[in-house]
Design a protein around this motif. Structure first.
Motif: not given
Length: 205
Positions: A1-22
């Motif tokens: 399983m791909d957990y968020n704890s194993n992913r890159k840390k979000l600099l501004l979590p309030e925008y979510g991972r999709h915005i960070q990928k964009m």
């Protein structure tokens, strides 16, 4: 399983991972014009996440600042606002100076001290006596808040003499008026007097 704890840390979590990928995709675009268009599109999506802030001043400016932070300042495009520098984000705030001036009577507060100093500078007359009575009234309220067993008006006037270093002359016959609760404005009742009901039979023909 791909957990968020194993992913890159979000600099501004309030925008979510999709915005960070964009944002990450936008940084990877080689053409500056296309990269700029992509950045404006991301700003639009970021703004849609907080519609209640659209009318807030500098909201757009804040979004561009956040975009620069999420891109780790690698976007390298022309922006409508001046972006913050990376070094300023990690600067320690300057130490705030605290006012260590001693308050002689803490239960009265500093504002009362300033008012007494002002009264001491005034010339004798009706306005000065009115200000003295106003200060004494507020001091009485403060003293009753801290001590339910009110020691009397003489205590207030003695404290005023000490706080003014003897500049305020208060006559012995001066009295602080009693404060009645709920004195002053009295709301009027909205219930109007109802007219007596008149039956249909009682009406004149």
């Amino acid at each position: 399983m791909d957990y968020n704890s194993n992913r890159k840390k979000l600099l501004l979590p309030e925008y979510g991972r999709h915005i960070q990928k964009m944002v990450d995709h936008c940084v990877s675009i080689q053409d500056k014009e296309e990269r700029t268009k992509c950045a404006h599109s991301i700003i639009g999506n970021m703004g849609n996440m907080f519609p209640h802030l659209r009318d807030v001043n500098d909201f757009k400016h804040k979004l561009w600042d956040h975009l620069a932070i999420m891109s780790e300042f690698k976007l390298e495009i022309e922006t409508p606002f001046a972006l913050p520098e990376k070094e300023t984000l990690y600067e320690k705030p300057k130490k705030m100076p605290y006012n260590n001036q001693r308050i002689r009577y803490r239960h009265y507060g500093r504002t009362i001290e300033h008012m007494i100093d002002k009264a001491g500078e005034m010339e004798d007359g009706e306005h000065k006596q009115h200000l003295i009575m106003l200060i004494a009234n507020n001091m009485k309220k403060s003293l009753i808040t801290w001590n339910k067993d009110f020691p009397g008006d003489e205590r207030i006037f003695n404290d005023m003499r000490k706080m003014s270093d003897g500049k305020l002359e208060i006559s012995d016959d001066m009295k602080i008026p009693e404060q009645k609760e709920n004195q002053g404005y009295q709301p009027q009742s909205r219930n109007k007097k109802k007219r007596p009901f008149k039956r249909h039979d009682d009406r004149r023909n």
